[in-house]
Design an enzyme around this catalytic site. Structure first.
Site, mmCIF file in Angstrom:
data_model
loop_
_atom_site.group_PDB
_atom_site.id
_atom_site.type_symbol
_atom_site.label_atom_id
_atom_site.label_comp_id
_atom_site.label_asym_id
_atom_site.label_seq_id
_atom_site.Cartn_x
_atom_site.Cartn_y
_atom_site.Cartn_z
ATOM 1 N N ALA A 1 52.977 19.970 -50.369
ATOM 2 C CA ALA A 1 52.069 19.137 -51.166
ATOM 3 C C ALA A 1 50.673 18.988 -50.586
ATOM 4 O O ALA A 1 49.890 18.174 -51.066
ATOM 5 C CB ALA A 1 52.689 17.751 -51.361
ATOM 6 N N ASN B 1 58.767 22.538 -53.946
ATOM 7 C CA ASN B 1 57.616 23.345 -54.289
ATOM 8 C C ASN B 1 57.203 24.304 -53.176
ATOM 9 O O ASN B 1 56.649 25.367 -53.448
ATOM 10 C CB ASN B 1 56.431 22.428 -54.620
ATOM 11 C CG ASN B 1 55.118 23.170 -54.686
ATOM 12 O OD1 ASN B 1 54.866 23.956 -55.589
ATOM 13 N ND2 ASN B 1 54.255 22.939 -53.694
ATOM 14 N N SER C 1 59.208 31.440 -60.258
ATOM 15 C CA SER C 1 58.062 32.305 -60.504
ATOM 16 C C SER C 1 58.375 33.154 -61.724
ATOM 17 O O SER C 1 59.539 33.273 -62.121
ATOM 18 C CB SER C 1 57.827 33.213 -59.283
ATOM 19 O OG SER C 1 56.918 34.266 -59.575
ATOM 20 N N TYR D 1 60.117 38.387 -52.138
ATOM 21 C CA TYR D 1 59.677 37.252 -52.947
ATOM 22 C C TYR D 1 60.433 37.202 -54.274
ATOM 23 O O TYR D 1 60.944 36.154 -54.669
ATOM 24 C CB TYR D 1 58.175 37.352 -53.200
ATOM 25 C CG TYR D 1 57.599 36.190 -53.978
ATOM 26 C CD1 TYR D 1 57.421 34.949 -53.371
ATOM 27 C CD2 TYR D 1 57.234 36.338 -55.313
ATOM 28 C CE1 TYR D 1 56.898 33.876 -54.073
ATOM 29 C CE2 TYR D 1 56.701 35.273 -56.027
ATOM 30 C CZ TYR D 1 56.535 34.045 -55.402
ATOM 31 O OH TYR D 1 56.017 33.001 -56.111
ATOM 32 N N ALA E 1 63.310 38.598 -55.075
ATOM 33 C CA ALA E 1 64.725 38.302 -54.852
ATOM 34 C C ALA E 1 64.938 36.815 -54.573
ATOM 35 O O ALA E 1 65.894 36.196 -55.060
ATOM 36 C CB ALA E 1 65.259 39.141 -53.694
#
Length: 249
Positions: free
Chosen positions: A15, A86, A138, A151, A153
């Site tokens: 964050a 996140n 994503s 990334y 996977a």
């Protein structure tokens, strides 16, 4: 003032900038009390001018991260309604050149930490009348691309993990969803987007012909975290400006 999250508490990882920072501020503006975690030490002073956000330095991939996060929630919030996983990392490289260490680093943050942190706060979320888990996937949760094997996977794993979590926590009334951002200008990507050809490539993939901003993703997270998304669970919310439907993949 809007109050979609009035009297609710949230944890957001990663964050200190980008999507995480934008979401922390938007949640706060909508009435939530937020614990914002990040590996970057700047997180501790990032929100000094916002009473409802507390910044805490934490490496979410460390062995004791779940325990530290749980203690902070217990101490600062007394309970938890919303968890947003996140924080993430990306490694570029074709498979032949990728080391085991690089592969494990991506999975340790993007997948393992998401699992471990979610698991540690589930007791809070099950007790909440508004339990929400929001994981950041994503558009690579649905695709693959050259140089993005680790990334992609890992984000496929986030999608599968979230769907299974949704099935498990549903009986308690809690939901679990993941967001699938497209090309977003964040702290992690902004340097790459300074290259004109790269920026134009991704801008042109979008039906809206622009790159996304962190607030675009934060607004989607607000929907999923609020009563507006109360009957949405196990879903991957694509926020990519129409790239998946307009781009040539």
């Amino acid at each position: 003032m809007n109050s979609l999250l009035n009297n609710r508490s949230a944890v957001i990882t990663g964050a200190a900038s980008g999507i995480g920072e934008a979401t922390a501020r938007l949640f706060s503006e909508n009435g939530a009390k937020v614990l914002a975690f990040d590996l970057d030490p700047s997180i501790e002073s990032k929100f000094n001018n916002v009473d409802s956000i507390s910044g805490i330095k934490l490496d979410i991939s460390s062995d004791n991260a779940p325990e530290k996060l749980y203690s902070a929630v217990e101490r600062e919030l007394g309970g938890l309604d919303i968890l947003m996983n996140n924080a993430g990392v990306i490694t570029n490289g074709v498979i032949e050149e990728m080391t085991d260490e690089e592969w494990r680093k991506v999975f340790s943050v993007n997948v393992d930490a998401t699992l471990r942190i979610t698991r540690c706060v589930l007791p809070f979320l099950r007790k909440s009348d508004n339990g929400r888990i929001i994981n950041i996937g994503s558009i690579m949760s649905s695709l693959g691309d050259s140089g993005l094997s680790a990334y992609s996977a890992s984000k496929h794993a986030v999608a599968g993990l979230t769907k299974s979590i949704a099935a498990e926590i549903g009986p308690s009334g809690a939901t679990a969803n993941f967001i699938q951002p497209g090309a977003i200008i964040t702290g992690m990507t902004k340097e790459a987007f300074t290259v004109k050809e790269f920026r134009n490539f991704w801008s042109n993939r979008s039906a809206l012909k622009r790159l996304g901003e962190p607030i675009d993703i934060a607004r989607g997270a607000l929907f999923l975290a609020s009563d507006l998304g109360a009957f949405v669970s196990g879903h991957g919310l694509v926020i990519d400006g129409g790239a998946l439907v307009a781009g040539s993949w």
